[in-house]
Structures are given as C-alpha cells and as structure tokens.
Design a protein around this motif. Structure first.
Motif, short mmCIF file in Angstrom:
data_model
loop_
_atom_site.label_atom_id
_atom_site.label_comp_id
_atom_site.label_asym_id
_atom_site.label_seq_id
_atom_site.Cartn_x
_atom_site.Cartn_y
_atom_site.Cartn_z
N GLU A 62 1.82 14.32 2.59
CA GLU A 62 3.19 14.27 2.09
C GLU A 62 3.29 13.26 0.95
OE1 GLU A 62 6.37 14.47 5.06
OE2 GLU A 62 4.79 14.67 6.58
N THR A 63 4.01 13.63 -0.09
CA THR A 63 4.13 12.78 -1.28
C THR A 63 5.03 11.58 -1.00
OG1 THR A 63 3.88 14.70 -2.70
CG2 THR A 63 4.79 12.70 -3.71
N PRO A 64 4.55 10.37 -1.26
CA PRO A 64 5.39 9.18 -1.06
C PRO A 64 6.64 9.21 -1.93
CG PRO A 64 3.09 8.54 -1.20
CD PRO A 64 3.16 10.00 -1.60
N SER A 65 7.68 8.52 -1.47
CA SER A 65 8.93 8.42 -2.24
C SER A 65 9.52 7.04 -2.05
CB SER A 65 9.92 9.51 -1.82
OG SER A 65 10.15 9.44 -0.41
N PRO A 66 8.86 6.00 -2.59
CA PRO A 66 9.36 4.63 -2.40
C PRO A 66 10.66 4.42 -3.15
CG PRO A 66 7.54 4.64 -3.95
CD PRO A 66 7.63 6.03 -3.39
N VAL A 67 11.50 3.52 -2.62
CA VAL A 67 12.79 3.25 -3.26
C VAL A 67 12.92 1.80 -3.71
CG1 VAL A 67 13.99 5.06 -2.00
CG2 VAL A 67 13.94 2.74 -1.07
N ASP A 68 12.00 0.93 -3.28
CA ASP A 68 12.09 -0.47 -3.69
C ASP A 68 10.82 -0.89 -4.42
OD1 ASP A 68 10.23 -0.75 -1.67
OD2 ASP A 68 11.32 -2.29 -0.57
N LEU A 69 10.87 -2.08 -5.00
CA LEU A 69 9.76 -2.57 -5.82
C LEU A 69 8.48 -2.70 -5.02
CD1 LEU A 69 9.01 -3.65 -8.66
CD2 LEU A 69 9.57 -5.95 -7.81
N TYR A 70 8.58 -3.18 -3.79
CA TYR A 70 7.39 -3.36 -2.97
C TYR A 70 6.71 -2.02 -2.69
CZ TYR A 70 4.41 -4.49 1.00
OH TYR A 70 3.32 -4.64 1.83
N GLY A 71 7.50 -1.01 -2.28
CA GLY A 71 6.92 0.30 -2.02
C GLY A 71 6.28 0.90 -3.25
N ARG A 72 6.94 0.77 -4.39
CA ARG A 72 6.36 1.30 -5.64
C ARG A 72 5.08 0.57 -6.01
NH1 ARG A 72 11.95 1.49 -7.02
NH2 ARG A 72 11.83 -0.45 -8.20
N SER A 73 5.05 -0.75 -5.75
CA SER A 73 3.85 -1.51 -6.09
C SER A 73 2.66 -1.09 -5.21
CB SER A 73 4.11 -3.01 -5.94
OG SER A 73 4.16 -3.43 -4.59
N LYS A 74 2.90 -0.81 -3.94
CA LYS A 74 1.81 -0.40 -3.06
C LYS A 74 1.30 0.99 -3.42
CE LYS A 74 0.58 -2.67 0.11
NZ LYS A 74 -0.44 -3.74 0.18
N TRP A 75 2.21 1.87 -3.83
CA TRP A 75 1.77 3.21 -4.22
C TRP A 75 0.95 3.14 -5.51
CZ3 TRP A 75 5.24 7.91 -5.88
CH2 TRP A 75 4.49 9.08 -5.76
N GLU A 76 1.38 2.33 -6.46
CA GLU A 76 0.61 2.18 -7.69
C GLU A 76 -0.75 1.56 -7.40
OE1 GLU A 76 -0.42 2.45 -11.67
OE2 GLU A 76 1.23 3.40 -10.55
N ALA A 77 -0.79 0.60 -6.50
CA ALA A 77 -2.06 -0.02 -6.13
C ALA A 77 -3.00 1.00 -5.49
CB ALA A 77 -1.81 -1.19 -5.17
N GLU A 78 -2.46 1.88 -4.66
CA GLU A 78 -3.28 2.95 -4.08
C GLU A 78 -3.93 3.79 -5.17
OE1 GLU A 78 -1.57 5.55 -1.27
OE2 GLU A 78 -1.00 3.99 0.16
N ARG A 79 -3.14 4.17 -6.17
CA ARG A 79 -3.68 5.02 -7.24
C ARG A 79 -4.79 4.30 -7.99
NH1 ARG A 79 2.01 7.44 -8.05
NH2 ARG A 79 2.53 5.58 -9.21
#
Length: 344
Positions: free
Chosen positions: A129-146
């Motif tokens: 399932e595709t992540p859908s972060p809404v805050d800075l922390y969630g977006r930072s972890k998804w970018e780090a994964e990539r």
C-alpha cells in the motif's frame, strides 16, 4: 574484527539493539548526538552528527564495518530539535547510505515508521500500500526509505514500526503512567474502542538480527498480534497496578480539534501522530516478515505496557533527575495536559 555500526545507539531503541548485539559478541560502533553512557570492551561510542561527512567517513575508514543499523532520527514532538528534523532524517540517511556504498558495506537495516500513514486505517496495512504521510516526520521517513532503496549496491532491509515499547520507554507514556499511579482518570478519545498496534522492543531487536543475518532485502511491516482495544489495555494495566485509576472518555468531535489547536499553540506534547494513536485504528499486516524472516512477536500490547509501567514505578526518582537523553528516555512535558490532571 568486523564491526556493526549503530546510528542512534544512545537512544531508546538504539540502546536496546546495541546491548543485545554486545551480548551476542558483536563489536559495536555507536554514533549519536547524545552522549552514550554505556561502556563495554567491544563498544566504541562517538558523540557526533550523522550529517557530518568527516565523522561518518572516519567511522567507516577506521572500523571494518560489516553492517549498519540505522536507528537515528529526530522525532516530530522533539520541539528543541525540530529545525533539524528534515536534514537529519533525510540528509543524514543519504550520508550513511553514500558512505556505506563507498566502503563496500551492502547490508543496512533501516528503522522506519507507521507515520508514513497520517490517518487511521480500518484494515491491516500491507507493504504494497502506498504511504500517505501528512506531517514532516512521516514525509522525512518516506524520503529516507527511497534513498536507502535507490542507493546502488546496498542490500537494505526496511522495517516499518508502530510505537516501540519496552522497559525504559517514557515520553508520553510517562504521563499515562503518572495518571495511573496517582489513581486519576485515564482519558481515551471516543471510548477508547480503537485498536492501535505496538511492537515490543526485544521483538524488534530479534527482527533486526534476523534481517542482518538473512539474505533477504526489502520492506517489512512489524507489530504485535491480537491487538486489543486501547481501553482494554489501559484497564488491565490499572488492574495490575492496583490503583484507583479508571478509564474515562472524551468525545472525539471535541477532543481532536482541541488537541490540534493546543499543538499549534505549542502548549501540548501531542502531535498529529498521537491523534492517530489515541483515537484511530492502525494495525500493520505482518504476514511478510513472519514468512521471510521466520519472525514471531512474543508480547501483546498489554504485556508491553505493563513492563514499561513496572520500570517507571521502580525508577521514578532516577527518571525525575534526568536532564539529557533521547526523547523516548525522558518523560514528556505535560503542558496543557496538566489541566486534565487537575480535573481527573
């Protein structure tokens, strides 16, 4: 002798992992912004910033690193370091990935988060399932994964975790435990009928060791089995504690907007991630990690909370005297929640 590098090794989970590795005979190199108070003949501790290329390159140059456990991160509710969040979680991860690849270290285990989803989910969430972060922390972890997945020559395992609980876990739990100990009302939102998954720290350690030793790579979800209602876990901890505490409920339609406003004003430790934990369902599907790493959880949500509560009671005085530690090893400041305590 080959070493394993642990970022965030002075933190709550990094410390659990580091001590387990040392117990198993590994030589460990720990790097953390905080001072590491642990000592061991097989431990090298460096107080430093993972964004500092000189420090990270020197660690890889000096030590024969066989694998990396990347646990370091700035948390969303750590207001003192919030300005560093994106650069640490993203640029720091890029630094580690680049240096690992440059030094021929292909094995990296990266601790990610369920904050990749910013809303409750009414079904077990799978890795597809595709992540859908809404805050800075969630977006930072998804970018780090990539970054980790796209760095050539790395052989990464990404483990997405819900809230990690074990002996010594504090933060917002310290507020919950104080309410229970003092016999106050323990507040839930919307009746506490949501199911929110935790992961036992030692079970996550086991998964990390299996990930390092296996030949697999990819993204894995982890968490406890048979997740109870949040209020059921609270009620059982209260029963075992033997205090006069009791579970009470706030209407979601009033409580969530109030929490959001208090967070925006900087007077509450509760952020977007916590609204989800308090009021919404979120459970990971753990089929993949069980099949490919032969991993199984050992503790339920309730058992984890009880272990953490017992630690809190046994170490109250020492906890109160702490002045510098990672966010999860310090009790969260109550802020406006103190008003709830007064009326509880």
């Amino acid at each position: 002798m080959q070493s394993v590098l642990i970022t965030g090794g002075a933190g709550f989970f990094g410390g659990l992992l580091k001590r387990a590795l040392l117990d198993k005979g590994y030589r460990c190199v720990s790097v953390d912004l905080q001072r590491d108070d642990d000592t061991h003949p097989q431990l090298v501790s460096v107080q430093g910033d993972i964004r500092n290329r000189s420090i990270m390159r020197d660690l890889f140059d000096t030590h024969d690193v066989a694998a990396v456990f990347h646990c370091a991160a700035i948390l969303a509710h750590d207001r003192a370091q919030r300005g560093m969040l994106w650069s640490t979680n993203v640029d720091g991860t890029r630094m580690i990935a680049d240096e690992a690849a440059a030094h021929g270290v292909s094995r990296i285990v990266f601790i990610s988060s369920n904050c990749l989803w910013g809303q409750g989910m009414h079904h077990p969430v799978t890795e597809d399932e595709t992540p859908s972060p809404v805050d800075l922390y969630g977006r930072s972890k998804w970018e780090a994964e990539r970054i980790v997945l796209q760095t050539p020559s790395l052989h990464p395992v990404i483990i997405r975790c819900p809230t990690i609980i074990d002996e010594g876990r504090l933060g917002l739990l310290a507020i919950l435990f104080a309410f229970i100990e003092e016999g106050r009302k323990v507040w839930t939102v919307g009746g506490g009928t949501n199911r929110y998954q935790f992961i036992y720290g030692q079970d996550l350690v086991d998964a990390c060791l299996r990930a390092m030793q296996s030949g697999v790579s990819g993204v894995f979800h982890i968490g406890s089995d048979d997740v109870p209602l949040l209020r059921e876990s609270y009620e059982e901890v209260i029963r075992r504690a033997g205090t006069a505490a009791r579970v009470a409920s706030l209407p979601a339609g009033i409580a969530i907007p109030a929490m959001k406003a208090a967070h925006a004003l900087g007077i509450s430790p509760l952020g977007p991630y916590h609204y989800k934990m308090i009021a919404e369902d979120f459970v990971f599907d753990t089929t993949r990690i069980k099949a490919r790493l032969q991993w199984q959880p050992t503790l339920s949500n309730t058992e984890m909370l009880w272990k953490a509560y017992e630690y809190y009671i046994a170490h109250r005085d020492e906890i109160a005297s702490r002045s510098s530690a990672s966010a999860h090893r310090l009790p969260a400041k109550m802020g406006v929640i103190r008003l709830l305590k007064w009326i509880s």
